[in-house]
Design a protein around this motif. Structure first.
Motif: not given
Ligand code: C5P
Length: 224
Positions: A13-15, A92-100, A126-131, A145-148, A160-162, A164-166
């Protein structure tokens, strides 16, 4: 994911938030408290899983029985996720990852410019971890499992997110509702998951994050 030792599935789990350094003393981040991710970790332990929690900086105690790996930046979280996910049955990707992040974090403290009222920062994605976890080869790929967090058109953006991120399942919550989501103890959510036929979904009414976490983990484990 790899075959599991005994009967305990390994859940990763990421958080929490990530912190993106601008210089040695400053960073970009967000208001994620980590409560939902930590509640998921506790729920997964309670449901018999072996849990690895990859956590950004939060002010929460580690739930009993959870192995916690502390990270700061999205790049560090990505590195740990890619290390542990291939061993896992569920991610489970629950972290609020910084997009940049800063394109060039300064080695020394940035100085206030006396000659200008504006300051321009260049950010890079930043890399999209869950993707990246979802794109692992089949034999290494856990159920994902992702969060939105959305403020409108929950169902539309969740689908859409389901796609797009696979992902295999997504938990979409409406963060525009007062008292729910970021920093609060309660959450309402739309759970949406893939089936052989297409997708199925269920709306979970506002409830404590600890309770919603149990529902999410139960649903996710049932899909493995
Ligand atoms: O694209 P968005 O940030 O809305 O997507 C949210 C989901 O993607 C969450 O599950 C979040 O943990 C994951 N995420 C990620 N890496 C990123 C951005 C989002 O794993 N760089």
């Amino acid at each position: 994911g790899a075959p599991q030792a005994g009967n305990a599935p390994h859940v990763v789990i990421t958080a929490g938030p990530t912190r993106e350094a601008l210089d040695p003393v400053r960073y970009l981040s967000n208001h994620s408290s980590g409560k939902m991710g930590y509640a998921l970790a506790a729920a997964a332990v309670a449901q018999g899983a072996t849990v690895t929690l990859i956590s950004g900086p939060v002010a929460l105690p580690t739930p009993n029985g959870v192995t916690r790996i502390d990270v700061e930046s999205a790049e560090q979280m990505h590195q740990e996720a890619m290390r542990w996910a291939p061993e896992a049955a569920l991610f489970i990707g629950c972290a609020a990852v910084a997009d940049y992040r800063s394109a060039s974090p300064a080695e020394h403290k940035l100085k206030k410019q006396e000659d200008s009222d504006t300051f321009t920062l260049t950010l890079i994605k930043n890399p999209d971890i869950i993707a990246d976890v979802a794109a692992l080869p089949t034999e290494q790929r856990p159920l994902v499992v992702g969060f939105a967090a959305e403020t409108q058109q929950l169902e539309h953006y969740a689908h859409d997110k389901l796609k797009r991120k696979g992902l295999d399942m997504i938990v979409a919550n409406d963060v525009s509702q007062a008292g729910l989501g970021f920093g609060s103890n309660e959450n309402a959510a739309l759970l949406l998951w893939r089936t052989a036929q297409g997708t199925e979904q269920r709306l979970e009414s506002p409830q404590p994050k600890t309770q919603l976490a149990q529902v999410i983990v139960r649903q996710a484990l049932s899909l493995i």
